[in-house]
Write an enzyme that holds these catalytic residues in place. Structure first.
Site, PDB file in Angstrom:
ATOM      1  N   ASN A  13     -15.334  -7.527 139.388  1.00 49.67           N
ATOM      2  CA  ASN A  13     -14.968  -5.860 139.008  1.00 49.67           C
ATOM      3  C   ASN A  13     -15.605  -5.797 137.378  1.00 49.67           C
ATOM      4  OD1 ASN A  13     -13.389  -3.915 137.844  1.00 49.67           O
ATOM      5  ND2 ASN A  13     -11.445  -5.327 138.318  1.00 49.67           N
ATOM      6  N   LYS A  15     -14.948  -3.740 135.443  1.00 47.00           N
ATOM      7  CA  LYS A  15     -14.653  -2.356 134.693  1.00 47.00           C
ATOM      8  C   LYS A  15     -15.207  -1.976 134.374  1.00 47.00           C
ATOM      9  CE  LYS A  15     -10.411  -6.483 134.886  1.00 47.00           C
ATOM     10  NZ  LYS A  15      -8.947  -6.662 134.237  1.00 47.00           N
ATOM     11  N   HIS A  98      -5.725  -1.260 141.125  1.00 43.47           N
ATOM     12  CA  HIS A  98      -6.221  -2.048 139.898  1.00 43.47           C
ATOM     13  C   HIS A  98      -4.258  -1.946 139.129  1.00 43.47           C
ATOM     14  CE1 HIS A  98      -6.891  -4.637 136.622  1.00 43.47           C
ATOM     15  NE2 HIS A  98      -7.645  -5.133 137.705  1.00 43.47           N
ATOM     16  N   GLU A 100      -4.668  -2.137 136.169  1.00 44.40           N
ATOM     17  CA  GLU A 100      -5.205  -1.510 134.813  1.00 44.40           C
ATOM     18  C   GLU A 100      -4.655   0.118 135.383  1.00 44.40           C
ATOM     19  OE1 GLU A 100      -8.491  -3.133 133.954  1.00 44.40           O
ATOM     20  OE2 GLU A 100      -7.876  -5.068 134.025  1.00 44.40           O
ATOM     21  N   GLU A 170      -3.292  -9.654 142.367  1.00 39.42           N
ATOM     22  CA  GLU A 170      -3.472  -9.687 140.783  1.00 39.42           C
ATOM     23  C   GLU A 170      -2.319  -9.157 139.763  1.00 39.42           C
ATOM     24  OE1 GLU A 170      -7.739  -9.213 140.253  1.00 39.42           O
ATOM     25  OE2 GLU A 170      -6.765  -6.989 139.966  1.00 39.42           O
ATOM     26  N   GLY A 176      -6.719 -10.534 132.435  1.00 37.19           N
ATOM     27  CA  GLY A 176      -7.409 -11.027 131.011  1.00 37.19           C
ATOM     28  C   GLY A 176      -6.224 -11.636 130.465  1.00 37.19           C
ATOM     29  N   SER A 216      -7.744 -14.890 135.452  1.00 34.75           N
ATOM     30  CA  SER A 216      -7.855 -15.541 134.842  1.00 34.75           C
ATOM     31  C   SER A 216      -9.139 -16.144 136.003  1.00 34.75           C
ATOM     32  CB  SER A 216      -7.032 -15.874 134.048  1.00 34.75           C
ATOM     33  OG  SER A 216      -6.664 -14.599 132.593  1.00 34.75           O
TER      34      SER A 216
HETATM   35  P1  13P Z   1      -9.600 -11.469 134.576  1.00 33.31           P
HETATM   36  O1  13P Z   1     -10.568 -12.193 135.069  1.00 33.31           O
HETATM   37  O2  13P Z   1     -10.502 -10.316 133.019  1.00 33.31           O
HETATM   38  O3  13P Z   1      -8.260 -11.545 133.973  1.00 33.31           O
HETATM   39  O4  13P Z   1     -10.168  -9.602 135.783  1.00 33.31           O
HETATM   40  C1  13P Z   1      -8.672  -9.620 136.792  1.00 33.31           C
HETATM   41  C2  13P Z   1      -8.660  -8.457 137.165  1.00 33.31           C
HETATM   42  O5  13P Z   1      -8.229  -7.245 136.661  1.00 33.31           O
HETATM   43  C3  13P Z   1     -10.004  -7.893 138.773  1.00 33.31           C
HETATM   44  O6  13P Z   1      -9.856  -7.323 139.333  1.00 33.31           O
END
Ligand code: 13P
Length: 256
Positions: A13, A15, A98, A100, A170, A176, A216
């Protein structure tokens, strides 16, 4: 073993990272590194990178996904992208719900359900994200919350459509932050997701469902997470932006 019967999927992803030009360069690096992957490899890129990604990945073993989709077919929804638009471009997967998007863009379980149904109706494969906040984990409600998120996301989804659904666990506190869930924590919730899907659609459907872990995940911890019986793959943020690291995770999934 059940795990052998379902598809291991490693999805990046990206982002809001990479211009289309940068995306092309990253894919040039990545494609040869994952050429012989023993699992499905997906890159979920920004809308503006989709055309580049579809063109670059044609004839390779990489699959392309978007990071969101609107639930209406067309109309006066300025700034939105429909499922048909993605399908027409050659996009196969789409990340839905997601954390976010839930946190910053007022996404709810209901809109996640609407997007999931629109995606499936158009022939896209949704990667539905669920997961708890740190407070919710500390309150001891993780499993109940995730069950609820899964149940609402799948309302009105047929057993046939479920075959195209991927669910990603997740935990928000692991995204992150560099703070990964332990392999046991990931396994516990991925197994709970499979259990609720079993209650809704039956054992066989649950056994066939791909459940990913995300948060992560990186080249150093992927193998342990992916060795767990109910962790069928990963949804990778930061580490998917580095071709060499992403390739290590892909390799771990093929072995897990
Ligand atoms: P990270 O791997 O940067 O923690 O992000 C995970 C994520 O949100 C994947 O959708």
């Amino acid at each position: 073993m059940d795990k052998k019967n379902r598809k291991a999927i490693i999805a990046g992803n990206w982002k809001m990272n990479k211009t289309a030009t940068e995306a092309g360069l990253l894919l040039d690096d990545l494609i040869p590194l994952v050429e012989y992957a023993g699992c499905e490899v997906v890159v979920c890129v920004p809308f503006t990178d989709l055309k580049t990604a579809v063109d670059k990945c044609a004839g390779t073993n990489l699959h392309v996904g978007a990071q969101n989709v609107h639930f209406e077919k067309s109309g006066a929804y300025t700034g939105e992208i429909s499922a048909d638009m993605l399908v027409d471009l050659g996009v196969e997967y789409v990340v839905i719900g997601h954390s976010e998007r839930r946190q910053y863009f007022a996404e709810t379980d209901e809109t996640v359900n609407k997007r999931t149904r629109a995606a499936l109706a158009a022939g896209l494969k949704p990667i539905i994200c669920v997961g708890e906040s740190l407070t919710q984990r500390e309150q001891g409600v993780t499993e109940e919350l995730v069950r609820l998120q899964v149940k609402v996301a799948l309302l009105g989804v047929s057993a046939e459509e479920l075959k195209n659904v991927v669910i990603a666990y997740e935990p928000i506190w692991a995204i992150g932050t560099g703070r990964t869930a332990t392999a046991d924590q990931a396994e516990e919730v991925c197994a709970a997701i499979r259990k609720v899907v079993g209650e809704l659609y039956g054992e066989d459907a649950a056994k066939a469902l791909t459940v990913q872990y995300g948060g992560s995940m990186n080249a150093g911890n992927a193998a342990e997470l992916l060795s767990k019986p109910d962790v069928d793959g990963g949804l990778i943020g930061g580490a998917s932006l580095k071709a060499d690291q992403f390739a290590v995770i892909v390799k771990a999934a093929a072995e897990g």
